[in-house]
Write a protein that holds these residues in place. Sequence first.
Motif, mmCIF file in Angstrom:
data_model
loop_
_atom_site.group_PDB
_atom_site.id
_atom_site.type_symbol
_atom_site.label_atom_id
_atom_site.label_comp_id
_atom_site.label_asym_id
_atom_site.label_seq_id
_atom_site.Cartn_x
_atom_site.Cartn_y
_atom_site.Cartn_z
ATOM 1 N N GLU A 70 -44.645 17.544 44.545
ATOM 2 C CA GLU A 70 -45.800 18.198 44.017
ATOM 3 C C GLU A 70 -45.820 19.800 44.346
ATOM 4 N N SER A 71 -44.882 20.095 44.982
ATOM 5 C CA SER A 71 -44.995 21.506 45.607
ATOM 6 C C SER A 71 -45.017 22.557 44.479
ATOM 7 N N TRP A 72 -45.319 23.825 44.676
ATOM 8 C CA TRP A 72 -45.255 24.977 43.653
ATOM 9 C C TRP A 72 -43.717 25.410 43.974
ATOM 10 N N ARG A 73 -42.972 25.848 42.608
ATOM 11 C CA ARG A 73 -41.819 26.663 42.751
ATOM 12 C C ARG A 73 -41.680 27.656 41.768
ATOM 13 N N SER A 78 -34.313 27.065 50.329
ATOM 14 C CA SER A 78 -33.718 26.135 49.320
ATOM 15 C C SER A 78 -33.153 24.851 50.141
ATOM 16 N N TYR A 94 -37.066 20.830 53.128
ATOM 17 C CA TYR A 94 -37.808 19.853 52.363
ATOM 18 C C TYR A 94 -38.768 20.356 51.460
ATOM 19 N N ALA A 95 -38.858 19.947 49.952
ATOM 20 C CA ALA A 95 -40.013 20.175 49.206
ATOM 21 C C ALA A 95 -40.488 19.069 48.457
ATOM 22 N N PRO A 96 -41.774 18.682 48.788
ATOM 23 C CA PRO A 96 -42.335 17.603 48.218
ATOM 24 C C PRO A 96 -42.202 17.696 46.722
#
Length: 62
Positions: free
Chosen positions: A59-62, A52, A55-57
Amino acid sequence: MESSEAVLRVERGVASEEELAALAVVLLALWSHPPVEPEPPPALGWSWWDGSAGYAPPESWR
């Protein structure tokens, strides 16, 4: 020592009795102490698994 069997042997040169006695004392001192085992590395917590903070773009899956 009661036997005449040599425990230490000098390969080169001539060691005096004092030098052999000093060597024997050092070897006996090393032999009398058990080796110290290194401490195990600390266990990693689950913080490396928690992604968490990174960095998470969008369009990334979560």
